[in-house]
Design an enzyme around this catalytic site. Structure first.
Site, PDB file in Angstrom:
ATOM      1  N   GLY A  13      77.458  62.952   6.341  1.00  0.00           N
ATOM      2  CA  GLY A  13      77.977  62.180   7.460  1.00  0.00           C
ATOM      3  C   GLY A  13      78.653  62.945   8.576  1.00  0.00           C
ATOM      4  O   GLY A  13      79.432  62.359   9.324  1.00  0.00           O
ATOM      5  N   ASN A  15      77.256  64.092  11.328  1.00  0.00           N
ATOM      6  CA  ASN A  15      76.799  63.518  12.600  1.00  0.00           C
ATOM      7  C   ASN A  15      77.452  62.164  12.851  1.00  0.00           C
ATOM      8  O   ASN A  15      77.848  61.854  13.974  1.00  0.00           O
ATOM      9  CB  ASN A  15      75.271  63.378  12.621  1.00  0.00           C
ATOM     10  CG  ASN A  15      74.604  64.573  13.258  1.00  0.00           C
ATOM     11  OD1 ASN A  15      75.047  65.064  14.276  1.00  0.00           O
ATOM     12  ND2 ASN A  15      73.537  65.028  12.648  1.00  0.00           N
ATOM     13  N   LEU A  86      67.786  58.686   4.932  1.00  0.00           N
ATOM     14  CA  LEU A  86      66.613  59.312   4.326  1.00  0.00           C
ATOM     15  C   LEU A  86      65.532  58.355   3.837  1.00  0.00           C
ATOM     16  O   LEU A  86      64.469  58.799   3.434  1.00  0.00           O
ATOM     17  CB  LEU A  86      67.051  60.230   3.180  1.00  0.00           C
ATOM     18  CG  LEU A  86      67.998  61.357   3.604  1.00  0.00           C
ATOM     19  CD1 LEU A  86      68.334  62.240   2.416  1.00  0.00           C
ATOM     20  CD2 LEU A  86      67.418  62.180   4.744  1.00  0.00           C
ATOM     21  N   ASN A 103      66.692  57.374  15.996  1.00  0.00           N
ATOM     22  CA  ASN A 103      66.893  58.358  14.939  1.00  0.00           C
ATOM     23  C   ASN A 103      67.029  59.740  15.563  1.00  0.00           C
ATOM     24  O   ASN A 103      66.500  59.996  16.656  1.00  0.00           O
ATOM     25  CB  ASN A 103      65.679  58.332  13.999  1.00  0.00           C
ATOM     26  CG  ASN A 103      65.811  59.302  12.835  1.00  0.00           C
ATOM     27  OD1 ASN A 103      66.851  59.405  12.209  1.00  0.00           O
ATOM     28  ND2 ASN A 103      64.745  60.018  12.542  1.00  0.00           N
ATOM     29  N   HIS A 105      66.082  63.718  14.597  1.00  0.00           N
ATOM     30  CA  HIS A 105      65.292  64.531  13.673  1.00  0.00           C
ATOM     31  C   HIS A 105      65.565  66.007  13.968  1.00  0.00           C
ATOM     32  O   HIS A 105      65.587  66.407  15.132  1.00  0.00           O
ATOM     33  CB  HIS A 105      63.800  64.225  13.843  1.00  0.00           C
ATOM     34  CG  HIS A 105      62.952  64.904  12.830  1.00  0.00           C
ATOM     35  ND1 HIS A 105      62.871  64.460  11.522  1.00  0.00           N
ATOM     36  CD2 HIS A 105      62.179  66.009  12.901  1.00  0.00           C
ATOM     37  CE1 HIS A 105      62.070  65.270  10.843  1.00  0.00           C
ATOM     38  NE2 HIS A 105      61.636  66.214  11.655  1.00  0.00           N
ATOM     39  N   ASP A 146      59.078  59.291  11.731  1.00  0.00           N
ATOM     40  CA  ASP A 146      59.177  60.234  12.850  1.00  0.00           C
ATOM     41  C   ASP A 146      58.069  60.076  13.889  1.00  0.00           C
ATOM     42  O   ASP A 146      57.584  61.057  14.451  1.00  0.00           O
ATOM     43  CB  ASP A 146      59.192  61.679  12.317  1.00  0.00           C
ATOM     44  CG  ASP A 146      60.311  61.911  11.335  1.00  0.00           C
ATOM     45  OD1 ASP A 146      61.414  61.380  11.549  1.00  0.00           O
ATOM     46  OD2 ASP A 146      60.091  62.610  10.332  1.00  0.00           O
ATOM     47  N   GLU A 175      72.811  68.958  17.582  1.00  0.00           N
ATOM     48  CA  GLU A 175      73.055  67.561  17.201  1.00  0.00           C
ATOM     49  C   GLU A 175      74.438  67.111  17.654  1.00  0.00           C
ATOM     50  O   GLU A 175      74.591  66.042  18.258  1.00  0.00           O
ATOM     51  CB  GLU A 175      72.922  67.396  15.681  1.00  0.00           C
ATOM     52  CG  GLU A 175      71.509  67.540  15.177  1.00  0.00           C
ATOM     53  CD  GLU A 175      71.411  67.575  13.659  1.00  0.00           C
ATOM     54  OE1 GLU A 175      70.305  67.349  13.152  1.00  0.00           O
ATOM     55  OE2 GLU A 175      72.430  67.838  12.976  1.00  0.00           O
TER      56      GLU A 175
END
Length: 191
Positions: A13, A15, A86, A103, A105, A146, A175
């Site tokens: 966690g 991010n 995930l 999302n 990636h 994705d 990120e």
């Protein structure tokens, strides 16, 4: 009225914590809930520490019209953010929230995407293929892994002697810098 974010995450966690901190003093956007498919995920502790509602759910609840979909409707998110989530995101939720799920990636899609391509697996593949750059892709979520439309990409150099951990560190920095800003741009542009 503030725009409402719901975050889905499966693991540590960092991010999610970064996004929560970014919006903590925002006058226009708030994180209203963090959801995880793992009841012992560190991300739930991070959300609780930030006084954000944190809930775990089962796969059955995720796929039931009377489960997570119902809960999400009550939360009324303007945007659903996947931050290290995930599982394949279910179509039942995508149908209820069209073009409202994004999302992040840890690679430059379409390279290194798809089932099983997450975290260290991505960085190891980047190294194994002698890539000279990698990066992040922030994209809309559709029914395939994705595969949704790209919102934002940025890259970083991969040096010949970088390890997968080195690459992961570089990607994490991207990120942390970009994900909250792009979330803000996307949610504030919505009508």
């Amino acid at each position: 009225m503030k725009k409402r974010l719901v975050i889905f995450a499966s693991g540590n966690g960092t991010n999610t914590q970064n996004v929560i901190q970014y919006f903590a003093t925002s006058k226009s956007v708030e994180v209203v809930c963090v959801l995880s498919n793992k009841k012992d995920a560190k991300v739930l502790e991070r959300a609780n520490a930030a006084q954000i509602k944190a809930v775990s759910f089962s796969k059955a609840e995720m796929l039931s019209p009377d489960g997570l979909v119902k809960d999400l409707k009550e939360l009324a998110p303007d945007l659903i953010v996947l931050a290290g989530f995930l599982l394949k995101f279910p179509e039942i939720i995508l149908r209820e929230f069209p073009n409202k799920v994004i999302n992040i990636h840890p690679a430059l899609l379409p390279k290194y995407g798809g089932k099983g391509m997450y975290g260290k697996h991505v960085h190891e593949a980047v190294i194994a293929n002698n890539e000279t750059e990698t990066g992040i892709t922030i994209h809309y979520v559709n029914e395939k892994y994705d595969d949704g439309a790209t919102i934002f990409q940025t890259q970083t150099e991969v040096s010949p002697n970088d390890s997968a951990d080195d690459v992961a560190s570089k990607v994490h920095q991207l990120e942390y810098k970009w994900f909250p800003k792009i979330i803000e741009d996307v949610v504030l542009k919505q009508s």
